[in-house]
Design an enzyme around this catalytic site. Sequence first.
Site, short mmCIF file in Angstrom:
data_model
loop_
_atom_site.label_atom_id
_atom_site.label_comp_id
_atom_site.label_asym_id
_atom_site.label_seq_id
_atom_site.Cartn_x
_atom_site.Cartn_y
_atom_site.Cartn_z
N CYS A 2 0.86 -1.24 0.05
CA CYS A 2 0.19 0.03 0.12
C CYS A 2 0.87 1.20 -0.05
O CYS A 2 2.31 1.37 -0.09
CB CYS A 2 -0.89 0.14 1.23
SG CYS A 2 -1.58 -1.51 1.58
N LYS A 594 1.59 -1.89 -8.50
CA LYS A 594 2.89 -1.67 -9.18
C LYS A 594 3.92 -2.13 -8.48
O LYS A 594 5.15 -2.51 -8.80
CB LYS A 594 2.94 -0.12 -9.71
CG LYS A 594 4.41 0.03 -10.62
CD LYS A 594 4.02 -0.11 -11.82
CE LYS A 594 5.34 0.30 -12.74
NZ LYS A 594 5.20 -0.65 -14.03
#
Length: 599
Positions: A2, A594
């Site tokens: 996160c 990502k």
Amino acid sequence: MCGIFGVITDQEQILGPMLIESGKRLAYRGYDSVGCATVAANGEIDLRKGVGRIEDVSAELDFPAMRGYRGITQLRWATFGAPSYENAQPHLDSDGDLLGAHNGNVVNNVQMRALFLSEGLTVRGTNDGETCVHAVERHFDRNGGQMLKAIRAAYQDLEGDYAFVITHKDDHRLYAIKKGSGLVAGLGDGLNCVSSDLPSILPLTRRILRIHDGEIVVLSPEGVELYSVHDGARIEREEEWYDGPIEVAEKGGYPHFMLKEIHEQPVVAGELLHLLNSTPHLGHFLDALEATGDRPIYLVGCGTSYHACLLGAYYFNQLAGVAAVPVLGPQFIEQYGESVGPADTAVFVSQSGETKDVLNAVKVMRERGGRVLGVLNVLGSTLMNTSDVYLPLACGYEISVPATKTFVNQAVLFLYLAYRLAGRDTAELDALPELLELTTEATDEQAQAVTDYVKDWDDLYYLGYGLTHPIALEGALKLKEITYAHCEGIFSSEFKHGPLSAVHDGYPVLFITAPGDEMMMINHVNEVTVRGGRAIAVAAEHPELRSNVHDYLVVPDSDRFLSPILATVPAQLVAYYMSVARGIDPDFPRNLSKTLTVD
Ligand code: F6R
């Protein structure tokens, strides 16, 4: 995995736009849910969060209007707990006076939640970010409301790798701790901040303070202090001035970052070649590779970066007669962790430089005394800081979740290294940027035509032989990542050993072929076409191959070593156009992130 961002300013003000801007820069780390919270001068907390992308949740909950003098933003990629309002971060403690958010993985989350419930705490969700807040809460109450002591005690309880930011409504400071996950502080004018990464704080300040594992950072409007989590002692560290570019995430007229980044490939490949010709790091890197002698060199990466390692192994073997073992990060530990030693060298390849599966392997290599070489795109990343020597990929910011230009430059870098190991003149590679440009121009329309056919199939194959095997894997990964179809990449001669049974009328199989391998590939094409399959070639023009296939994505003529890099482009374009045709946003495919800083 996160992203967290926290800021404290010297006066109450509208903080929403700042929280959104930094949040958008962190969105590559997770976009299952997002939350913003502000604390006003009177201690009132305004917490707004929801499931979905930051643009949508912000519009729905009016993040821009949020006011306060302290604020926290969190972008979530779900691990513990499904994406939901309860699991979205930031979280409150039981009575709502502590507010916090985390990045990473608390591996004893389940046990900790059971403990909190047995102690009567109010647990609202199942997410481990909430666990961090409750872990501080129970010690905060026992330590007479002293945050530093409470965080230090919570650290003893929380297992795993994480970073979290936390504040108490009546304590005019922000606290953050780093244990294994990224965290950096920024020192600004009238504000101080902390974030999972550097790019998200650069619009606010270039004065930065690096935070190491086992450190707690305390931010007030006046300054930033560091403390050891182990003994609570104050740590002195000089701030740094970051003078690199503040890259702006803009699509530059393209409908998606992915397409923009595909079109950037010729330029970034040229820049990388230029850099490799001039960087002093290259000599050290090559020395370390050569010092390995007759032992194989390990090439370690995950996902797309692993495919580049696989291509690197073909290049090292075919060009330089050097044995290289391509291996996934966790596989390196399981397969070679007990056998590598001080005489060994491993090249760790990672766009982000933060992939936990890769960093775990780096740790093992370090413990075994081997040489650690890094290939990375994000400067300042953990991989950069933990490598004996590193080479940058020089691609600039890659926003789109599917990696494109970083794969091409990983491939270019391995080709360049293989040339150097072989004693060949790297000037031969100077044609590459222009060839990539030509390939992009030549294959764009062809890729759209092929997409018209394949877009309705939920199942297909990419086949490659030798040098194009990694490109088949990469083409398949890109396609499944952004179209949600199932697609497998296989070494073409393996197809007949089982998967051939999938072929039936019209079944699409893409054959990526390097110059010199066409006649072999024609055999494999025919095994498919005689069974009704539809063969699509990705290769330089070759009359015999053409007469054996239904469709042809023509890459420009080049030698067999450059050709796999060129063939990557139409594979990326087919995935891109198929994604768009299916109404999917290729930049942010569902369920992905990502940068994966979790196990
Ligand atoms: C696919 C993709 C991923 C990454 C993988 C490793 O398009 O981007 O498969 O390649 O998660 O990431 P890095 O290279 O940052 O270590």
